[in-house]
Design a protein around this motif. Structure first.
Motif, mmCIF file in Angstrom:
data_model
loop_
_atom_site.group_PDB
_atom_site.id
_atom_site.type_symbol
_atom_site.label_atom_id
_atom_site.label_comp_id
_atom_site.label_asym_id
_atom_site.label_seq_id
_atom_site.Cartn_x
_atom_site.Cartn_y
_atom_site.Cartn_z
ATOM 1 N N UNK A 239 -30.652 4.456 28.066
ATOM 2 C CA UNK A 239 -31.353 3.318 28.659
ATOM 3 C C UNK A 239 -31.351 2.106 27.735
ATOM 4 N N UNK A 240 -31.415 2.324 26.410
ATOM 5 C CA UNK A 240 -31.389 1.181 25.495
ATOM 6 C C UNK A 240 -30.037 0.474 25.542
ATOM 7 N N UNK A 241 -28.963 1.254 25.506
ATOM 8 C CA UNK A 241 -27.621 0.665 25.565
ATOM 9 C C UNK A 241 -27.391 -0.014 26.909
ATOM 10 N N UNK A 242 -27.826 0.658 27.991
ATOM 11 C CA UNK A 242 -27.630 0.080 29.311
ATOM 12 C C UNK A 242 -28.408 -1.222 29.458
ATOM 13 N N UNK A 243 -29.648 -1.253 28.972
ATOM 14 C CA UNK A 243 -30.448 -2.475 29.054
ATOM 15 C C UNK A 243 -29.774 -3.609 28.295
ATOM 16 N N UNK A 244 -29.225 -3.301 27.127
ATOM 17 C CA UNK A 244 -28.545 -4.326 26.347
ATOM 18 C C UNK A 244 -27.308 -4.836 27.084
ATOM 19 N N UNK A 245 -26.544 -3.907 27.676
ATOM 20 C CA UNK A 245 -25.344 -4.309 28.408
ATOM 21 C C UNK A 245 -25.699 -5.147 29.633
ATOM 22 N N UNK B 59 -25.341 -9.996 31.114
ATOM 23 C CA UNK B 59 -24.764 -10.553 32.340
ATOM 24 C C UNK B 59 -25.387 -11.893 32.736
ATOM 25 N N UNK B 60 -26.484 -12.268 32.112
ATOM 26 C CA UNK B 60 -27.087 -13.566 32.393
ATOM 27 C C UNK B 60 -28.138 -13.576 33.483
ATOM 28 N N UNK B 61 -28.426 -12.431 34.097
ATOM 29 C CA UNK B 61 -29.470 -12.342 35.123
ATOM 30 C C UNK B 61 -30.760 -11.806 34.504
ATOM 31 N N UNK B 62 -31.871 -12.015 35.195
ATOM 32 C CA UNK B 62 -33.098 -11.339 34.812
ATOM 33 C C UNK B 62 -32.885 -9.840 35.004
ATOM 34 N N UNK B 63 -33.342 -9.025 34.069
ATOM 35 C CA UNK B 63 -33.253 -7.560 34.169
ATOM 36 C C UNK B 63 -34.661 -6.993 34.030
ATOM 37 N N UNK B 64 -35.126 -6.307 35.073
ATOM 38 C CA UNK B 64 -36.496 -5.783 35.115
ATOM 39 C C UNK B 64 -36.446 -4.253 35.201
ATOM 40 N N UNK B 65 -37.158 -3.568 34.315
ATOM 41 C CA UNK B 65 -37.144 -2.107 34.272
ATOM 42 C C UNK B 65 -38.356 -1.522 34.987
ATOM 43 N N UNK B 66 -38.080 -0.597 35.911
ATOM 44 C CA UNK B 66 -39.142 0.106 36.640
ATOM 45 C C UNK B 66 -39.144 1.590 36.297
ATOM 46 N N UNK B 67 -40.319 2.236 36.482
ATOM 47 C CA UNK B 67 -40.472 3.691 36.376
ATOM 48 C C UNK B 67 -40.040 4.197 35.001
ATOM 49 N N UNK B 68 -40.608 3.593 33.970
ATOM 50 C CA UNK B 68 -40.277 3.949 32.587
ATOM 51 C C UNK B 68 -41.371 4.870 32.040
ATOM 52 N N UNK B 69 -41.010 6.087 31.684
ATOM 53 C CA UNK B 69 -41.974 6.993 31.059
ATOM 54 C C UNK B 69 -42.097 6.638 29.578
ATOM 55 N N UNK C 204 -40.993 8.163 23.102
ATOM 56 C CA UNK C 204 -40.927 7.371 21.854
ATOM 57 C C UNK C 204 -39.787 6.361 21.822
ATOM 58 N N UNK C 205 -38.643 6.688 22.424
ATOM 59 C CA UNK C 205 -37.509 5.759 22.319
ATOM 60 C C UNK C 205 -37.694 4.498 23.157
ATOM 61 N N UNK C 206 -38.762 4.430 23.968
ATOM 62 C CA UNK C 206 -39.037 3.207 24.727
ATOM 63 C C UNK C 206 -39.268 2.037 23.780
ATOM 64 N N UNK C 207 -39.803 2.328 22.588
ATOM 65 C CA UNK C 207 -40.062 1.232 21.637
ATOM 66 C C UNK C 207 -38.775 0.499 21.248
ATOM 67 N N UNK C 208 -37.614 1.167 21.436
ATOM 68 C CA UNK C 208 -36.351 0.499 21.127
ATOM 69 C C UNK C 208 -36.009 -0.597 22.144
ATOM 70 N N UNK C 209 -36.675 -0.555 23.302
ATOM 71 C CA UNK C 209 -36.440 -1.588 24.305
ATOM 72 C C UNK C 209 -37.176 -2.884 23.990
ATOM 73 N N UNK C 210 -38.248 -2.779 23.240
ATOM 74 C CA UNK C 210 -39.117 -3.938 23.033
ATOM 75 C C UNK C 210 -38.399 -5.073 22.306
ATOM 76 N N UNK D 114 -38.121 -9.051 23.340
ATOM 77 C CA UNK D 114 -38.492 -10.164 22.451
ATOM 78 C C UNK D 114 -37.328 -11.143 22.285
ATOM 79 N N UNK D 115 -36.093 -10.618 22.323
ATOM 80 C CA UNK D 115 -34.908 -11.471 22.206
ATOM 81 C C UNK D 115 -34.563 -12.200 23.497
ATOM 82 N N UNK D 116 -35.179 -11.796 24.602
ATOM 83 C CA UNK D 116 -34.878 -12.424 25.880
ATOM 84 C C UNK D 116 -33.703 -11.810 26.617
ATOM 85 N N UNK D 117 -33.185 -10.678 26.137
ATOM 86 C CA UNK D 117 -32.063 -10.033 26.822
ATOM 87 C C UNK D 117 -32.496 -9.417 28.147
ATOM 88 N N UNK D 118 -33.670 -8.772 28.150
ATOM 89 C CA UNK D 118 -34.246 -8.243 29.386
ATOM 90 C C UNK D 118 -35.666 -8.780 29.509
#
Length: 460
Positions: free
Chosen positions: A233-239, A243-253, A256-262, A266-270
């Motif tokens: 999910x971290x790699x996919x979110x970064x990829x 693409x230049x669109x807003x990316x919104x994540x739903x149904x995230x449990x 611990x690795x969720x912290x890697x998304x933050x 903060x960078x504005x990628x998602x």
């Protein structure tokens, strides 16, 4: 902000994202799509396949040769709504094919509506197509039947749901989704990216990533990397963020690795938005639910997320009145809410679902107690929401425009708002020259309990 399941049904699914009129003799199908966004994606896939075979899509019962009803079967109330929708389609059209989650219980459907043409289960696309072929034979014309590159979409042109997996490996006692949809099956990352790229090329400005458990994406295929994309999910979110669109994540449990998304937020990628189904806060209640029982640790995680991305919006859903829930356990939930200060909250009163293990638990909570707790929970959630929105007055923020009515009032969403389940920002003047799908900067000048009002920023 919605506090009920996103189950509200139009008469038929809206017209697809392209203009067409059936040619003479062209077979035409209608679609009623119930339930969650994941079911909506299933409906889009079915209609895309049918459109590619030469079928036209009807936005009303009268214009359809047959109607597909994509059902929801998560709660007994959703099952009742599905049966009602099937009955309406039979009354208005008469030729009905049933699919979706409730299709896993064909006897339940045919017992109430024996005249349906066929019943298929969730994501059984081939069986649905076979049923349509039997009821309304295809009549393709390769010179006329052109399919848009993004497929048939039931959402507006500027946003789209992107399903990354099917099924779920959790065994929550109140849920029968794993029984209906099976264990986790992740799509290859390169296939997800190819679909996302096509959507953005077709004009989609916002991608809403959905699954039953977005955090677990790729676990079943050992996070395989194919064609330069890794199924994590971290790699996919970064990829997706590239693409230049807003990316919104739903149904995230909250693994611990969720912290890697933050940092990506903060960078504005998602988008700085997490939809996390906490369900409760008392460890004993969570244990009876067969959910992770670490509410106190979750508060520490939330604090860390906000430290690393102060603009993050947290949405969640909760269940009150779960069997065995005591007043003390419920009060723990209220106290946890005071600590967590979640931005967007939905709440359900527990109800039995046929086949769920929670049905057999002792000490079911009386309906009047469930209603009282729901009222108290929503009163607290509303007060938190109202205070958080009031703090946004005077800020300058970006919004995406979902609709502009005949009076020129624009209904928009901020980065903190998912379609249909969260709030809106309204612009009631100065919308000349704006269009649906535009992302514009506004100055917030008023706040309510769940919504904001603003005006286009003059210097943006």
């Amino acid at each position: 902000m919605s506090t009920n399941p996103p189950n509200l049904r139009p008469d038929l699914a809206p017209a697809p994202r392209f203009d067409e009129r059936p040619r003479d003799g062209q077979p035409t199908i209608g679609m009623v799509s119930l339930g969650c966004p994941k079911a909506l994606v299933d409906s889009e896939r079915i209609l895309t396949r049918l459109r590619a075979e030469g079928y036209a899509i009807s936005p009303d019962y009268a214009g359809a040769d047959a109607v597909i009803v994509n059902t929801c079967g998560f709660l007994d109330s959703a099952k009742a709504e599905s049966l009602e929708a099937i009955g309406e389609a039979l009354s208005e059209n008469g030729r009905v094919i049933v699919t979706g989650c409730l299709g896993a219980e064909p006897d339940y459907i045919t017992g109430a509506h024996p005249s349906v043409l066929a019943v298929t289960g969730p994501h059984q696309y081939e069986q649905v197509l076979d049923a349509v072929h039997g009821a309304v034979p295809p009549s393709p014309d390769p010179f006329i039947d052109l399919l848009p590159a993004s497929g048939v979409k039931l959402t507006p042109r500027h946003y789209s749901y992107l399903k990354i997996s099917e099924g779920c490996n959790h065994k929550c006692k109140f849920c029968i989704i794993p029984d209906m949809r099976g264990k986790l099956v992740s799509r290859p990352a390169h296939a997800v990216m190819r679909e996302a790229e096509k959507l953005v090329e077709a004009g989609v400005r916002e991608l809403l990533v959905i699954s039953q458990d977005t955090s677990a994406y790729g676990v079943d295929i050992k996070h395989a990397e194919t064609k330069g994309h890794r199924a994590h999910i971290t790699d996919l979110a970064r990829d997706l963020g590239s693409l230049g669109a807003w990316v919104r994540l739903h149904y995230v449990y909250p693994y611990p690795h969720v912290r890697q998304l933050i940092p990506l937020m903060a960078e504005g990628l998602i988008l700085p938005y997490l939809d996390i189904p906490f369900q409760h806060a008392h460890p004993d209640t969570l244990k009876r639910m067969a959910r992770p029982a670490a509410a106190a640790k979750t508060l520490d995680e939330i604090a860390a997320w906000r430290r690393d991305c102060p603009d993050i919006t947290l949405r969640s859903t909760f269940i009150v009145g779960f069997p065995g829930e005591t007043e003390q356990e419920f009060q723990t939930l209220l106290d946890w809410m005071d600590e967590a200060q979640l931005d967007r909250v939905g709440c359900f009163q527990y109800e039995n679902v046929a086949g769920a293990r929670s049905n057999d638990l002792p000490d079911h909570v009386p309906d009047e107690v469930k209603q009282d707790r729901w009222d108290r929970f929503m009163e607290k959630a509303q007060a938190i929401s109202e205070a958080k929105l009031a703090a946004k007055v005077g800020q300058r923020i970006d919004v995406i425009i979902d609709d502009i009515d005949e009076d020129g009032i624009a209904t928009c969403r901020t980065k903190a708002d998912a379609p249909e389940i969260d709030g809106n920002l309204f612009i009631d003047e100065g919308t000349e020259g704006l269009s649906v799908g535009d992302i514009v900067t506004v100055d917030v000048d008023e706040a309510g309990e769940y919504d904001l009002w603003g005006a286009p920023s003059p210097n943006a």
